[in-house]
Design a protein around this motif. Structure first.
Motif, PDB file in Angstrom:
ATOM      1  N   GLN A 104     -36.560  72.579  41.781  1.00 16.62           N
ATOM      2  CA  GLN A 104     -36.223  73.946  42.155  1.00 16.62           C
ATOM      3  C   GLN A 104     -37.115  74.932  41.396  1.00 16.62           C
ATOM      4  O   GLN A 104     -37.413  74.740  40.225  1.00 16.62           O
ATOM      5  N   GLU A 105     -37.508  75.993  42.064  1.00 14.87           N
ATOM      6  CA  GLU A 105     -38.312  77.026  41.423  1.00 14.87           C
ATOM      7  C   GLU A 105     -37.377  78.065  40.820  1.00 14.87           C
ATOM      8  O   GLU A 105     -36.556  78.663  41.515  1.00 14.87           O
ATOM      9  N   LEU A 106     -37.460  78.235  39.495  1.00 15.10           N
ATOM     10  CA  LEU A 106     -36.612  79.199  38.802  1.00 15.10           C
ATOM     11  C   LEU A 106     -37.135  80.618  38.961  1.00 15.10           C
ATOM     12  O   LEU A 106     -36.371  81.568  39.098  1.00 15.10           O
ATOM     13  N   MET A 107     -38.442  80.745  38.904  1.00 20.47           N
ATOM     14  CA  MET A 107     -39.132  82.025  39.113  1.00 20.47           C
ATOM     15  C   MET A 107     -40.572  81.676  39.442  1.00 20.47           C
ATOM     16  O   MET A 107     -40.989  80.543  39.227  1.00 20.47           O
ATOM     17  N   PRO A 108     -41.344  82.629  39.951  1.00 17.76           N
ATOM     18  CA  PRO A 108     -42.734  82.299  40.281  1.00 17.76           C
ATOM     19  C   PRO A 108     -43.466  81.705  39.076  1.00 17.76           C
ATOM     20  O   PRO A 108     -43.457  82.271  37.985  1.00 17.76           O
ATOM     21  N   GLY A 109     -44.030  80.540  39.291  1.00 14.01           N
ATOM     22  CA  GLY A 109     -44.779  79.872  38.238  1.00 14.01           C
ATOM     23  C   GLY A 109     -43.949  79.001  37.310  1.00 14.01           C
ATOM     24  O   GLY A 109     -44.497  78.357  36.417  1.00 14.01           O
ATOM     25  N   LEU A 110     -42.614  78.962  37.483  1.00 12.67           N
ATOM     26  CA  LEU A 110     -41.767  78.137  36.617  1.00 12.67           C
ATOM     27  C   LEU A 110     -40.772  77.374  37.481  1.00 12.67           C
ATOM     28  O   LEU A 110     -39.848  77.952  38.041  1.00 12.67           O
ATOM     29  N   ALA A 111     -41.004  76.073  37.582  1.00 14.68           N
ATOM     30  CA  ALA A 111     -40.124  75.220  38.379  1.00 14.68           C
ATOM     31  C   ALA A 111     -39.500  74.165  37.488  1.00 14.68           C
ATOM     32  O   ALA A 111     -40.073  73.769  36.474  1.00 14.68           O
ATOM     33  N   VAL A 112     -38.314  73.730  37.871  1.00 14.30           N
ATOM     34  CA  VAL A 112     -37.664  72.621  37.179  1.00 14.30           C
ATOM     35  C   VAL A 112     -38.441  71.359  37.541  1.00 14.30           C
ATOM     36  O   VAL A 112     -38.682  71.095  38.718  1.00 14.30           O
ATOM     37  N   PRO A 113     -38.857  70.572  36.540  1.00 13.01           N
ATOM     38  CA  PRO A 113     -39.586  69.342  36.859  1.00 13.01           C
ATOM     39  C   PRO A 113     -38.736  68.409  37.720  1.00 13.01           C
ATOM     40  O   PRO A 113     -37.525  68.339  37.564  1.00 13.01           O
ATOM     41  N   ARG A 114     -39.386  67.708  38.621  1.00 19.49           N
ATOM     42  CA  ARG A 114     -38.704  66.745  39.485  1.00 19.49           C
ATOM     43  C   ARG A 114     -38.715  65.375  38.807  1.00 19.49           C
ATOM     44  O   ARG A 114     -39.739  64.924  38.330  1.00 19.49           O
ATOM     45  N   TYR A 115     -37.540  64.740  38.750  1.00 17.08           N
ATOM     46  CA  TYR A 115     -37.392  63.418  38.148  1.00 17.08           C
ATOM     47  C   TYR A 115     -36.806  62.452  39.159  1.00 17.08           C
ATOM     48  O   TYR A 115     -35.905  62.791  39.897  1.00 17.08           O
ATOM     49  N   HIS A 116     -37.332  61.238  39.139  1.00 19.42           N
ATOM     50  CA  HIS A 116     -36.802  60.121  39.921  1.00 19.42           C
ATOM     51  C   HIS A 116     -36.504  59.018  38.907  1.00 19.42           C
ATOM     52  O   HIS A 116     -37.338  58.727  38.057  1.00 19.42           O
ATOM     53  N   ALA A 117     -35.329  58.417  39.007  1.00 18.20           N
ATOM     54  CA  ALA A 117     -34.995  57.342  38.070  1.00 18.20           C
ATOM     55  C   ALA A 117     -34.206  56.251  38.778  1.00 18.20           C
ATOM     56  O   ALA A 117     -33.434  56.514  39.698  1.00 18.20           O
ATOM     57  N   LEU A 118     -34.411  55.041  38.324  1.00 19.11           N
ATOM     58  CA  LEU A 118     -33.658  53.883  38.772  1.00 19.11           C
ATOM     59  C   LEU A 118     -33.032  53.273  37.521  1.00 19.11           C
ATOM     60  O   LEU A 118     -33.743  52.925  36.569  1.00 19.11           O
ATOM     61  N   THR A 119     -31.700  53.192  37.509  1.00 19.70           N
ATOM     62  CA  THR A 119     -30.966  52.759  36.320  1.00 19.70           C
ATOM     63  C   THR A 119     -30.063  51.587  36.676  1.00 19.70           C
ATOM     64  O   THR A 119     -29.408  51.600  37.716  1.00 19.70           O
TER      65      THR A 119
END
Length: 124
Positions: free
Chosen positions: A88-103
Motif C-alpha cells: 500500500q502507498e502511504l503517501m507519494p514516494g512512501l509505500a509499505v514494502p510487500r512481503y510474501h512468506a511461506l511458514t
C-alpha cells in the motif's frame, strides 16, 4: 506411531499462535526496512524520533494484518501458512514494502520456509 500422530495434531500451531508469530516477524522486517537509512524520507525522520519503538508498538496490529492476509492449509499433523502483505502507498514516494512468506507449523513451532520482499529473497 498413533501416539506421535496424536501429539503432532495436538501441537499443530493454530491461527492465534501464527498471528503472534507473524506480528513479531513483521516488526523485525518493518523496522529494518522503514527505520533504515533508505526507509523514511528525511522530513519524516525529523518528526519520528523513535522509529523502532513506533513500529514495535504496532506488533498486534501487524499480526492481525498478517492473519487477514494469510491462507492456512491445515493437514492435521502440520499446517502451512501462505502470507502476502504490504504494497500500500502511504503517501507519494512512501509505500509499505510487500512481503510474501511461506511458514510451516509443526510440533508447536512455526518456521519460515521462504520469505521475500520487494527487495528480493530474504530467507530460504
Amino acid at each position: 506411531m498413533a501416539g506421535l500422530a496424536t501429539a503432532l495434531a495436538w501441537t499443530n500451531p493454530g491461527p492465534a499462535e501464527f498471528e503472534s508469530f507473524a506480528g513479531e516477524r513483521l516488526v523485525e522486517l518493518a523496522a529494518d526496512e522503514v527505520c533504515g537509512e533508505e526507509g523514511l524520507p528525511m522530513l519524516l525522520r525529523l518528526v519520528v524520533r523513535d522509529c523502532h519503538g513506533l513500529i514495535k508498538s504496532q506488533r498486534r496490529a501487524l499480526g492481525a494484518l498478517a492473519a487477514q492476509a494469510t491462507h492456512r492449509y491445515n493437514a492435521g499433523l502440520f499446517s502451512v501458512y501462505a502470507t502476502e502483505v504490504g504494497g500500500q502507498e502511504l503517501m507519494p514516494g512512501l509505500a509499505v514494502p510487500r512481503y510474501h512468506a511461506l511458514t510451516l507449523g509443526l510440533a508447536g513451532q512455526l518456521l519460515v520456509l521462504r520469505a521475500e520482499s520487494d527487495a528480493g529473497v530474504e530467507q530460504k
